[in-house]
Design an enzyme around this catalytic site. Structure first.
Site, short mmCIF file in Angstrom:
data_model
loop_
_atom_site.label_atom_id
_atom_site.label_comp_id
_atom_site.label_asym_id
_atom_site.label_seq_id
_atom_site.Cartn_x
_atom_site.Cartn_y
_atom_site.Cartn_z
N TYR A 38 61.67 -25.34 -14.04
CA TYR A 38 61.76 -25.28 -12.55
C TYR A 38 60.77 -24.34 -12.26
O TYR A 38 60.89 -22.84 -12.77
CB TYR A 38 63.29 -24.89 -12.09
CG TYR A 38 63.12 -24.53 -10.80
CD1 TYR A 38 62.94 -25.68 -9.77
CD2 TYR A 38 63.25 -23.31 -10.42
CE1 TYR A 38 62.81 -25.43 -8.55
CE2 TYR A 38 63.13 -23.07 -8.83
CZ TYR A 38 63.13 -23.82 -8.02
OH TYR A 38 63.18 -23.72 -6.59
N HIS A 51 54.80 -21.59 2.77
CA HIS A 51 56.11 -20.85 2.85
C HIS A 51 55.73 -19.54 4.09
O HIS A 51 56.55 -18.91 4.45
CB HIS A 51 56.61 -20.27 1.78
CG HIS A 51 57.57 -21.28 0.97
ND1 HIS A 51 57.01 -22.60 0.79
CD2 HIS A 51 58.71 -21.04 0.16
CE1 HIS A 51 58.06 -23.08 0.04
NE2 HIS A 51 59.09 -22.38 -0.27
N ASN A 53 60.12 -14.83 -4.40
CA ASN A 53 61.76 -15.19 -4.53
C ASN A 53 62.43 -13.82 -4.92
O ASN A 53 62.35 -13.21 -5.98
CB ASN A 53 61.80 -15.94 -5.98
CG ASN A 53 63.03 -16.99 -5.79
OD1 ASN A 53 63.86 -16.64 -4.84
ND2 ASN A 53 63.06 -18.01 -6.41
N TYR A 70 90.12 13.79 21.56
CA TYR A 70 90.05 13.16 20.38
C TYR A 70 88.59 13.26 19.95
O TYR A 70 88.28 13.39 18.80
CB TYR A 70 90.42 11.86 20.41
CG TYR A 70 92.10 11.37 20.23
CD1 TYR A 70 92.92 12.62 20.17
CD2 TYR A 70 92.49 10.35 20.50
CE1 TYR A 70 94.10 12.31 20.34
CE2 TYR A 70 93.76 9.93 20.43
CZ TYR A 70 94.65 10.93 20.62
OH TYR A 70 96.04 10.74 20.55
N ARG A 105 88.45 16.73 18.43
CA ARG A 105 89.37 17.05 17.56
C ARG A 105 89.38 16.19 16.26
O ARG A 105 89.62 16.45 14.98
CB ARG A 105 90.94 17.03 18.00
CG ARG A 105 91.76 17.58 17.16
CD ARG A 105 93.45 17.49 17.84
NE ARG A 105 93.43 16.98 19.11
CZ ARG A 105 94.53 16.21 19.30
NH1 ARG A 105 95.25 15.95 18.62
NH2 ARG A 105 94.71 15.85 20.71
N PHE A 133 68.55 -14.20 -6.40
CA PHE A 133 68.01 -14.38 -5.00
C PHE A 133 68.78 -14.30 -3.84
O PHE A 133 68.20 -13.83 -2.72
CB PHE A 133 67.28 -15.43 -4.74
CG PHE A 133 67.77 -16.64 -5.16
CD1 PHE A 133 68.62 -17.39 -4.26
CD2 PHE A 133 67.54 -17.40 -6.38
CE1 PHE A 133 69.00 -18.48 -4.52
CE2 PHE A 133 68.10 -18.79 -6.51
CZ PHE A 133 68.90 -19.06 -5.66
N GLU A 176 69.61 -25.71 -0.63
CA GLU A 176 70.20 -24.20 -0.18
C GLU A 176 71.33 -24.19 0.88
O GLU A 176 70.97 -23.98 1.90
CB GLU A 176 68.88 -23.55 0.13
CG GLU A 176 67.74 -23.41 -0.97
CD GLU A 176 66.48 -22.88 -0.41
OE1 GLU A 176 66.27 -22.53 0.87
OE2 GLU A 176 65.57 -22.91 -1.26
#
Length: 1438
Positions: free
Chosen positions: A164, A194, A307, A395, A398, A444, A529
């Site tokens: 792959y 991409h 990746n 508060y 403190r 990834f 995915e």
């Protein structure tokens, strides 16, 4: 007339052109002429003709030649950009927006490098790389891994295997096989397709971080990228050639695909790129301009470049670093706000936070204590409202430790995840060169950093949320008692009204941004995915949240500093005043409304640059590193009978600038320096007012500041001009002794009458006491005043004249030469004192001489290891280099694992100390040697294991019989002499040894988790057992020392269990010191300075801890231990005895109560009988301690023993076990008890050699006096044995005959304490020691004591001269020191070791041995001085 608009740096200039036949060069020069006219410094341009520049059209950004004719290349009203050579193109210029280009000053290329190996990069390093502080280079081991992984991929391609991402498509196309001829195109298409991100580009800083992080991940060697490609990426980074990377487009699942594709596309020579030299341009041309070539992708490289989670992680690294910085500064800002709102410091008491011991909460509380009002840093603002009617704070003030604390812990958690992610391999598929295969996985996926950054946003947002509420309190007059919105003439001025609205808006926006993005997921890539992290948005919004937090806190800091203006002339603490001064350096106080946004941005920039932390951080770190007792001032929240102690005023800087003959050149330099300093302080009005004068001189005590100012202000104008300053300083620096004395007289003469009356002198001495942090009763102050006044008033006229003061000062010659104004450190030119280069101490002859035994032993130890290593390697040469290496380390491990056992034979070492061996072997260094051997074992085990693993990997590849995992985790290969278990036991041993070393580190032992170190170190039993199984020969090394070790342990158990040992008396001393008095068994014998291990079951059933015995061996019935609360066990011990008795279950409780009262009465009577005088002794009344235990042996009768009576013993025996251990409380800090304990020992220490020396110098720092308490008592007991008395008179003397028991002729005892309260630990003992020795002896006093109080100002300080004179006079009169009550005078400041040791050397009492116990930092100083002068030095490990 044609006109052209030229952009030069930050200016747009219109240039008319009558003659369009002129050249572009002419247009550029005309633009430069107009540019420098608008700049006061000519824009840094000296001569226009020397300037080199290029001109570009703004539309399209085309480059114009300087020789081009204007009418040929430009049209009327054209816009052009003039770029000066050396200037940097701003990252704000976007190619799609050509009208927004900017040019800034020259870019400086970094000179230092960071070496990347894929394993050691931190978020801090990554941010620094983004800031262009470093270049990158590749570690050699990383290069080797990269080459190996690439070779595997090349083999896969050659063999046409289907893998792959290498020979297939991606995502949905993972099953599509790609021909070899198209593999390069496959990778290029991947990057192009991409590169689909949108939005604004990342800034150059963030793009640098992204590129650096990707390089670091590839350097791990699991991605298959070629070394050539990786070097090309490094070259691009070092040249700052940065791709155009849009911030949007990643879903954070199969890596940050879109951003990383854009990053790689530019490196491929496509798309846009930016560099400091070129600005934005086509990537191809940017690379060419820097002499770089576009990368040429090989199979799998495109996938390897994109990746991973690097965008999420790099932005997350910046977010967590900025969050950490603002969280630290938020504590400082909140502390300043609390001061302005007149809050109390009691809420930050350490005891409160020990009860809820979250690390972040404790850390924040500690920071608040270090910044707010204390004895260390007093605050006039806090003092002004100490007795107000307010009970407690809101508060938002403190609860700062609780709210800010969880933010700190959150940041720490997130930072750990981010740092892990930074050094993680997140590629797919992974290339395992050592296994010869690639594996597809899911590293990834960005869920880890995405979840962590969502958590970070939620956590850090609280800083803004609580800050906005504090801003509201500052602006609201009903809550702050300040003018509404912090401005005068409200109505006409609105002040901080809308600034608060801005803060509220930012907080509200953060509420939306804090919604987690990582809870969302959308399926992508055709459901391949199908779960994503959305980490890109998590990182971006985390950064926005952090930025909003910074801005809100900037508004609070501005408001707090404005609030201080309404509290003047009161001052806050030194560190907070420094913060105020920092803000005022960039933002002036608000007198009336003005444009506020620039002020907020200026302070925001201070926070981003961490300047607030840089200015206050050193004070916090000093407070944490040095032992500074916690101040607990009176407050409405804590009722106290006594008035609050006087605050310690600031220590001021000193310098002696005494020159009798100054040359003209030096005079000129001094004049120029003073003038420069004056201008920096005075500001625009050229006058120094009182506040500026205090700031410049660092004088916080109002009395001295006002007196100095009044004397400098000769014309009475309430301000000092330069002429007045020079006139006064000329007198102090160049004037004669009389002139300086007259100035001091004028300081003391408050009313200017020409004489000093007793009340004026008392006022001065009272201010001196405050400056020196000394607390004395009012009557003692009166005594000091009268002592000095009566001594100086020679004619009994009721006042002191100048001549009388001068005559009195002449009796103190050590102060006569220090009468310049000691706080004027800012007036000294920086180059007057040149530090001389000195030879490093470790290279000096004295060091090698004084450490000869240790160094010789270490050399022999190293040689023995080398010898064993070589022999073992030669014996196993048949197995190959890796096998030889493993066997060599294994033989060394046999030696070291046995030797470390020898160093644990405490009883044997104690016995050897009494023999001649101590003169040959460095027995005193056994702890250091133990550490060295421990680290040697760690190194040898790592190398040994690594060599075996690599050898197994080689064997698995060569013979194929077993896989690597079978060699490591199974017994199938049959390696080892016990059923083939060598590999398994080796893995377990490696884990155990690494765990032991980590858990024994300083950060574990000193962090309050001593039990982690204690229990993990007991693993040595398992280590030895496994070693016997693991190694065929180890038992031969182990058998003899092992048997001795077992015998020692059995003896220890027997000794500790023999006889009934009980803690019979407890005293809680100042600074959380617990004094235990243990009933000593008859068989227990020890020597002075020895230590024991003690186990107290009611505190911890199985824990044993070492402590030095502080009582003398001659004290037969009792054993003393002084325990300072530093860790968990010691704190539990202190708290156990501090808790009041809640119940007493006894059948005869009235009888027991009566016995206790009688016991107390007898004890009190014994104390008064032992006292020889009733003079007033200064002490801290809040922590008064009855030191009833300080009695010599024999003075305690049987009736004084708490559990000596049979009836009382029976009463306790009849009750339950809990009842027998309940104490009978006699006072708040002193009680009697009957608590079972076990003691193992005693064991010897270096101090055993004290009695063999002739002149001993004992130096104790703080509680480090403990071992010397035992030694001093024993010394004086033996001294009394040698003491002779004349039968006819009261004269006494001491025989000088030496004996075997004690050869001492002289003892100097030096005790260094920080403050007055700490002397109470052993002051009664020291008083007794002073009384025991004769005042007059033929050879002088046998025991001399020297006390130093470091918080007090020394005699060379002008503000302490009068006080020290008075203390000296009163001590002579009363024969007793006013601070401690001892006859020995307490010296102010720190000892001058050179002078101290020189004086000791001149006494010539024999060979000098220096024994020290205290902080390691001071030990180094004293040891270096001893080596210089030739004294033997011994350090007690207390």
């Amino acid at each position: 007339m044609p006109r052209f608009t030229v952009h030069v740096r930050d200016e747009w200039l219109t240039i008319p052109c009558k003659n369009t036949t002129c050249s572009i060069k002419w247009l550029g020069f005309e633009a430069l002429k107009r540019y420098i006219k608008n700049k006061p410094d000519n824009g840094g341009i000296q001569r226009i003709k020397d300037v080199c520049f290029v001109v570009r059209r703004c539309q399209g950004f085309g480059l114009l030649d300087n020789d081009d004719i204007i009418e040929d290349v430009l049209e009327d009203d054209d816009f052009v950009e003039l770029a000066i050579e050396g200037d940097t193109m701003s990252q704000d210029f976007i190619p799609s927006q050509p009208g927004t280009s900017h040019l800034t000053r020259a870019y400086r290329e970094p000179e230092q490098y960071i070496s990347l190996d894929g394993n050691s990069l931190t978020s801090t390093d990554l941010v620094n790389l983004g800031k262009s502080l470093y270049k990158i280079k590749l570690a050699p081991e990383a290069e080797q891994k990269v080459v190996q992984s690439r070779e595997l991929l090349d083999t896969i391609v050659k063999e046409n295997k289907v893998v792959y991402g290498i020979t297939t498509g991606f995502g949905k196309f993972a099953r599509t096989v790609i021909p070899v001829s198209k593999l390069k195109e496959l990778q290029e298409n991947l990057l192009r397709s991409h590169s689909s991100g949108l939005g604004s580009p990342l800034s150059p800083e963030r793009t640098r971080m992204l590129l650096a992080l990707r390089i670091n991940v590839l350097a791990k060697g699991y991605s298959g990228v070629s070394l050539e490609t990786l070097h090309s990426m490094i070259q691009a980074f070092n040249a700052s050639c940065l791709s155009y990377v849009p911030e949007k487009g990643t879903v954070g699942a199969s890596g940050d695909l879109a951003p990383l594709s854009h990053l790689a596309l530019g490196l491929m020579g496509e798309g846009k790129m930016w560099s400091p030299k070129s600005g934005w341009a086509d990537a191809k041309y940017v690379l060419e301009a820097h002499g770089l070539k576009p990368i040429s992708l090989k199979p799998k490289e495109g996938l390897a470049l994109i990746n991973g989670t690097q965008m999420i992680t790099s932005l997350g690294a910046e977010a967590v670093e900025r969050a950490e910085a603002i969280a630290r500064q938020a504590d400082i800002i909140a502390a300043l706000t609390l001061e302005v709102l007149k809050g109390t410091t009691k809420a930050f008491d350490s005891d409160i936070h020990e009860l809820r011991p979250h690390p972040g909460q404790k850390e924040v509380a500690l920071r608040f204590r270090s910044l707010l009002d204390s004895d260390h840093h007093p605050s006039e603002i806090a003092e002004s409202h100490r007795f107000c009617d307010r009970v407690q704070d809101a508060y938002t003030m403190r609860c700062c430790p609780q709210v800010h604390g969880i933010v700190n812990d959150t940041i720490e958690f997130v930072k750990k995840i981010i740092n892990t992610e930074i050094n993680s391999a997140t590629d797919n598929p992974m290339v395992f060169a050592e296994r010869g295969e690639t594996i597809s996985g899911g590293n990834f996926h960005g869920e880890y950093p995405a979840k962590a950054l969502d958590y970070l946003a939620i956590g850090v947002h609280e800083l803004a949320s609580i800050s906005e509420r504090r801003i509201e309190r500052l602006c609201n007059p009903s809550l702050s008692e300040l003018p509404a919105f912090l401005v005068n003439e409200g109505g006409l001025n609105s002040g901080f009204m809308i600034a608060h609205c801005t803060a509220a808006a930012l907080v509200s926006e953060n509420k939306v941004l804090c919604h987690p993005s990582s809870i969302d997921s959308l399926s992508t890539s055709a459901a391949t995915e199908d779960h994503v992290s959305m980490g890109g948005w998590a990182a971006r919004k985390a950064l926005r949240v952090v930025e909003h937090v910074e801005q809100v806190l900037a508004i609070e800091l501005l408001a707090a500093c404005q609030g201080i203006e309404f509290l003047r002339p009161l001052r806050t603490t030194t560190p907070l005043e420094k913060v105020y001064d920092l803000v005022r350096a960039v933002v002036k106080p608000w007198i009336k409304d003005r444009f506020m946004a620039p002020d907020i941005e200026a302070v925001h920039r201070l926070l981003v640059d961490q300047k607030v932390w840089n200015i206050a951080g050193p004070y916090i770190e000093k407070y944490c590193m040095e032992y500074i007792p916690e101040s607990r001032p009176s407050s409405p929240t804590a009722f106290a009978l006594d008035p609050p102690p006087s605050p310690r005023k600031r220590e001021v800087a000193h310098f002696d600038y005494k020159i009798e003959k100054m040359s003209l050149e030096e005079d000129t330099r001094w004049l120029e320096w003073v003038t420069k300093q004056f201008e920096s302080i005075a500001g625009d009005d050229k006058e120094i007012d009182l506040d500026e004068f205090k700031t410049a001189l660092k004088v916080k005590e109002s009395f001295f500041a006002e007196r100095f100012f009044a004397l400098f202000d000769s014309d009475g104008s309430s301000s000092i001009s330069l002429d007045e300053l020079l006139e006064a300083l000329d007198l102090l620096i160049h004037g004669n002794e009389t002139d300086k004395l007259r100035f001091l007289f004028q300081v003391y003469d408050v009313d200017g009458s020409g004489s000093i009356d007793p009340d004026e002198l008392r006022t001065v001495l009272k201010s001196c006491l405050r400056e020196s942090a000394i607390s004395l009763p009012e009557e003692k102050l009166d005594d000091l005043t009268l002592a000095l006044f009566e001594s100086a008033d020679k004619d009994n006229s009721g006042s002191i004249t100048f001549e009388e003061l001068k005559a009195e000062l002449e009796n103190f010659p050590e102060v006569m030469e220090n009468l310049t104004i000691s706080a004027a450190n800012w007036l000294k030119p920086p180059d007057l004192e040149q530090k001389k280069r000195k030879t490093p101490r470790y290279l000096t002859r004295a060091y090698w001489h004084n450490n000869s035994r240790k160094l010789l032993f270490l050399c022999l130890y190293a040689l023995l290891n080398m010898l064993l290593f070589i022999i073992a390697m030669l014996k196993n040469a048949h197995g190959g280099s890796l096998f030889m290496l493993a066997k060599g380390c294994g033989q060394c491990l046999n030696l070291n694992c046995t030797f470390i056992m020898v160093l644990m034979l405490r009883r044997c070492l104690t016995w050897l100390r009494a023999t001649w061996v101590v003169r040959v072997l460095p027995l005193d260094q056994n702890i250091l040697l133990h550490q060295i051997v421990g680290y040697a074992i760690l190194i040898f085990t790592i190398v040994h294991t690594g060599a075996h693993v690599m050898n197994f990997a080689r064997m698995s590849q060569n013979d194929g019989m077993y896989q690597l995992w079978e060699y490591l985790f199974t017994i199938r290969p049959g390696i080892g002499w016990v059923n083939g278990t060598a590999s398994i036991t080796g893995v377990v041993l490696q884990v155990l040894i690494c765990l032991m070393v980590v858990c024994s580190s300083t950060f574990v032992r000193r962090s309050g988790h001593f039990e982690v170190f204690y229990w993990s170190h007991l693993s040595y039993i398992w280590v030895w057992a496994l070693l016997i199984v693991h190694c065929a020969n180890f038992w031969k090394w182990f058998v003899v020392p092992g048997v001795v070790f077992i015998i020692e342990k059995l003896v220890g158990v027997a000794v500790s269990r023999m006889g009934g040992l009980y803690i019979v008396e407890v005293n809680l001393l100042p600074s959380k010191v617990t004094h235990l008095v243990i009933k000593r068994p008859p068989f227990f014998h020890f020597k002075p300075g020895d230590y024991v291990y003690i186990n107290i079951p009611v505190i911890a059933k199985y824990e044993w801890h070492p402590f030095t015995i502080s009582s003398a061996p001659e004290q037969q019935d009792m054993l003393w231990l002084h325990v300072r609360s530093m860790g968990q066990w010691t704190n539990r011990l202190y708290e156990y005895f501090r808790q009041p008795d809640s119940q007493t279950i006894s059948n005869k409780r009235l009888t027991a109560s009566l016995r206790n009262r009688r016991h107390e009465s007898r004890t009190q009577l014994e104390i008064f009988k032992s006292a020889s005088c009733n003079e007033s002794v200064a002490s801290n009344k809040d922590d008064a301690v009855e030191l009833t235990m300080y009695r010599t042996s024999g003075t305690r009768t049987n009736s004084q023993k708490p559990i000596s009576d049979p009836v009382a013993q029976a009463e306790l025996g009849d009750a339950s076990p809990v009842t027998r251990e309940l104490t009978a409380k006699l006072s708040e800090n002193h009680r009697y008890c009957n608590i079972k304990c076990y003691v193992d020992g005693p064991f010897g220490t270096p101090t055993r050699q004290i009695f063999a020396s002739e002149h001993a110098v004992l130096i104790g720092a703080g509680i480090g006096i403990t071992p010397f308490a035992s030694i001093l008592q024993s010394i004086m007991f033996r001294y009394r044995m040698r003491k002779q008395n004349c039968p006819n008179c009261n004269y006494s003397w001491c025989e000088t005959i030496k004996d075997n028991e004690m050869k001492l002729r002289k003892v100097d005892f030096i005790w260094i304490n920080r403050d007055q309260k700490s002397f109470e630990w052993f002051v009664s003992l020291l008083t007794k020691l002073e009384m025991d020795q004769a005042d007059e002896e033929p050879e002088g006093r046998f025991l001399e004591m020297h006390m130093y109080m470091t918080s007090a100002l020394s005699k060379n300080d002008m503000k302490a001269i009068g006080l020290q004179m008075a203390l000296d006079l009163l001590a002579k009169k009363e024969k007793r020191d006013s601070i401690t009550g001892l006859r020995t005078r307490t010296q102010p400041g720190r000892p001058d070791w050179a002078k101290v040791f020189q004086k000791v050397s001149e006494e010539k009492k024999g060979k000098v041995h220096v024994f020290y116990c205290g902080s390691p930092a001071l030990a180094k100083v004293i040891k270096a001085q001893c080596e210089h002068i030739g004294f033997n030095f011994y350090k007690e490990n207390f």
